[in-house]
Design an enzyme around this catalytic site. Structure first.
Site, PDB file in Angstrom:
ATOM      1  N   ASN A   1      -1.678  -0.192   7.278  1.00 53.34           N
ATOM      2  CA  ASN A   1      -1.217  -1.537   7.642  1.00 53.34           C
ATOM      3  C   ASN A   1      -0.423  -2.205   6.521  1.00 53.34           C
ATOM      4  OD1 ASN A   1      -3.288  -2.113   5.913  1.00 53.34           O
ATOM      5  ND2 ASN A   1      -4.467  -3.359   7.337  1.00 53.34           N
TER       6      ASN A   1
ATOM      7  N   LYS B   1       0.831  -1.202   0.000  1.00 47.77           N
ATOM      8  CA  LYS B   1       0.000   0.000   0.000  1.00 47.77           C
ATOM      9  C   LYS B   1       0.877   1.269   0.000  1.00 47.77           C
ATOM     10  CE  LYS B   1      -3.856  -2.243   2.469  1.00 47.77           C
ATOM     11  NZ  LYS B   1      -4.776  -2.130   3.627  1.00 47.77           N
TER      12      LYS B   1
ATOM     13  N   GLU C   1      -8.938 -10.735  -8.256  1.00 50.08           N
ATOM     14  CA  GLU C   1      -8.068  -9.583  -7.985  1.00 50.08           C
ATOM     15  C   GLU C   1      -6.866  -9.554  -8.935  1.00 50.08           C
ATOM     16  OE1 GLU C   1      -7.087  -9.689  -3.817  1.00 50.08           O
ATOM     17  OE2 GLU C   1      -9.142  -9.228  -3.218  1.00 50.08           O
TER      18      GLU C   1
ATOM     19  N   TYR D   1     -12.018  -2.881  -3.769  1.00 52.25           N
ATOM     20  CA  TYR D   1     -12.573  -2.956  -2.417  1.00 52.25           C
ATOM     21  C   TYR D   1     -14.108  -2.987  -2.412  1.00 52.25           C
ATOM     22  CZ  TYR D   1      -8.052  -2.344  -0.031  1.00 52.25           C
ATOM     23  OH  TYR D   1      -6.783  -2.520   0.470  1.00 52.25           O
TER      24      TYR D   1
ATOM     25  N   HIS E   1      -1.922  -5.442   1.302  1.00 49.16           N
ATOM     26  CA  HIS E   1      -3.160  -6.175   1.001  1.00 49.16           C
ATOM     27  C   HIS E   1      -2.773  -7.560   0.508  1.00 49.16           C
ATOM     28  CE1 HIS E   1      -7.007  -7.322  -0.754  1.00 49.16           C
ATOM     29  NE2 HIS E   1      -6.282  -7.787  -1.760  1.00 49.16           N
TER      30      HIS E   1
HETATM   31  P1  IDP Z   1      -7.523  -7.278   5.255  1.00 46.02           P
HETATM   32  O1  IDP Z   1      -6.725  -6.225   4.543  1.00 46.02           O
HETATM   33  O2  IDP Z   1      -6.797  -7.822   6.449  1.00 46.02           O
HETATM   34  O3  IDP Z   1      -8.052  -8.360   4.337  1.00 46.02           O
HETATM   35  P2  IDP Z   1     -10.259  -6.225   5.277  1.00 46.02           P
HETATM   36  O4  IDP Z   1     -11.262  -6.545   6.314  1.00 46.02           O
HETATM   37  O5  IDP Z   1     -10.425  -6.857   3.935  1.00 46.02           O
HETATM   38  O6  IDP Z   1      -8.801  -6.540   5.898  1.00 46.02           O
HETATM   39  O7  IDP Z   1     -10.237  -4.646   5.109  1.00 46.02           O
HETATM   40  C1  IDP Z   1      -9.566  -4.047   4.009  1.00 46.02           C
HETATM   41  C2  IDP Z   1      -8.750  -2.884   4.544  1.00 46.02           C
HETATM   42  O8  IDP Z   1      -9.632  -1.892   5.052  1.00 46.02           O
HETATM   43  C3  IDP Z   1      -7.829  -3.233   5.722  1.00 46.02           C
HETATM   44  O9  IDP Z   1      -6.560  -3.715   5.297  1.00 46.02           O
HETATM   45  C4  IDP Z   1      -7.726  -1.927   6.450  1.00 46.02           C
HETATM   46  O10 IDP Z   1      -6.681  -1.100   5.934  1.00 46.02           O
HETATM   47  C5  IDP Z   1      -9.057  -1.264   6.191  1.00 46.02           C
HETATM   48  N1  IDP Z   1      -9.959  -1.466   7.338  1.00 46.02           N
HETATM   49  C6  IDP Z   1     -10.580  -2.624   7.698  1.00 46.02           C
HETATM   50  N2  IDP Z   1     -11.336  -2.445   8.786  1.00 46.02           N
HETATM   51  C7  IDP Z   1     -11.192  -1.134   9.141  1.00 46.02           C
HETATM   52  C8  IDP Z   1     -11.724  -0.328  10.210  1.00 46.02           C
HETATM   53  O11 IDP Z   1     -12.488  -0.788  11.050  1.00 46.02           O
HETATM   54  N3  IDP Z   1     -11.320   0.985  10.230  1.00 46.02           N
HETATM   55  C9  IDP Z   1     -10.470   1.510   9.301  1.00 46.02           C
HETATM   56  N4  IDP Z   1      -9.953   0.791   8.291  1.00 46.02           N
HETATM   57  C10 IDP Z   1     -10.297  -0.519   8.209  1.00 46.02           C
HETATM   58 MG    MG Z   2      -9.400  -8.245   2.777  1.00 55.60          MG
END
Ligand code: IDP
Ligand code: MG
Length: 149
Positions: A112, A9, A126, A49, A115
């Site tokens: 974080n 990212k 994807e 997304y 992805h």
């Molecule tokens: P993942 O990346 O671990 O698969 P997902 O649930 O698919 O997690 O969410 C996609 C991205 O959205 C996450 O990597 C994170 O950066 C962001 N995200 C997920 N949940 C939250 C939240 O509760 N607050 C803010 N950002 C979130």
């Molecule tokens: Mg995800």
């Protein structure tokens, strides 16, 4: 052999952690079979997304992922999806297991770093979003013979 899609990212690229992140995955035996740097536009981000469209963080997520260049990679290996997810760690770096990319290097839920596809089916979709079939390069038998002696 399974394939998965990884995105470093914008925070990972900006913080010069792209090499470290890819290296950690490579060292687990995941081979890079496609790689590109790009800046996602809103349409691509919203498609990638789409499952999160109704979530309260969707707009911030799209703003962030389009805020700067990213690195997209297709990694190939045994159980590539699960292996990459293990190395990434939980979504929230504060909850991720020590030794994972997000725990060791991530800042917070939004920043974080990485992805990774969450199932082989989603990986196929994807990968097709980011790469043309001819951009995915396998390793030839000759190279495999050379590597294994
Ligand atoms: P993942 O990346 O671990 O698969 P997902 O649930 O698919 O997690 O969410 C996609 C991205 O959205 C996450 O990597 C994170 O950066 C962001 N995200 C997920 N949940 C939250 C939240 O509760 N607050 C803010 N950002 C979130
Ligand atoms: Mg995800």
């Amino acid at each position: 052999m399974e394939k998965t899609l990884i995105l470093v990212k914008p925070d990972g690229v900006q913080r010069c952690l792209a090499g470290e992140i890819l290296a950690r995955l490579e060292k687990r035996g995941l081979k890079i079979v496609a790689l590109k740097m790009l800046r996602m536009d809103r349409a691509l981000a919203e498609r990638h997304y789409a499952v999160h469209r109704e979530k309260p963080f969707f707009n911030d997520l799209v703003n962030f992922i389009t805020s700067g260049p990213i690195i997209a990679a297709v990694l190939e290996g045994e159980k590539a999806v699960e292996s990459a997810r293990q190395s990434m760690g939980a979504t929230d770096p504060k909850k991720a297991a020590p030794g994972t990319i997000r725990a060791d290097l991530g800042i917070n839920m939004e920043h974080n770093l990485i992805h990774g596809s969450d199932s082989p089916e989603n990986a196929a979709t994807e990968i097709a979003t980011f790469f043309e079939p001819e951009e995915i390069l396998g390793y030839t038998r000759d190279i495999d013979r050379w590597l294994t002696g």
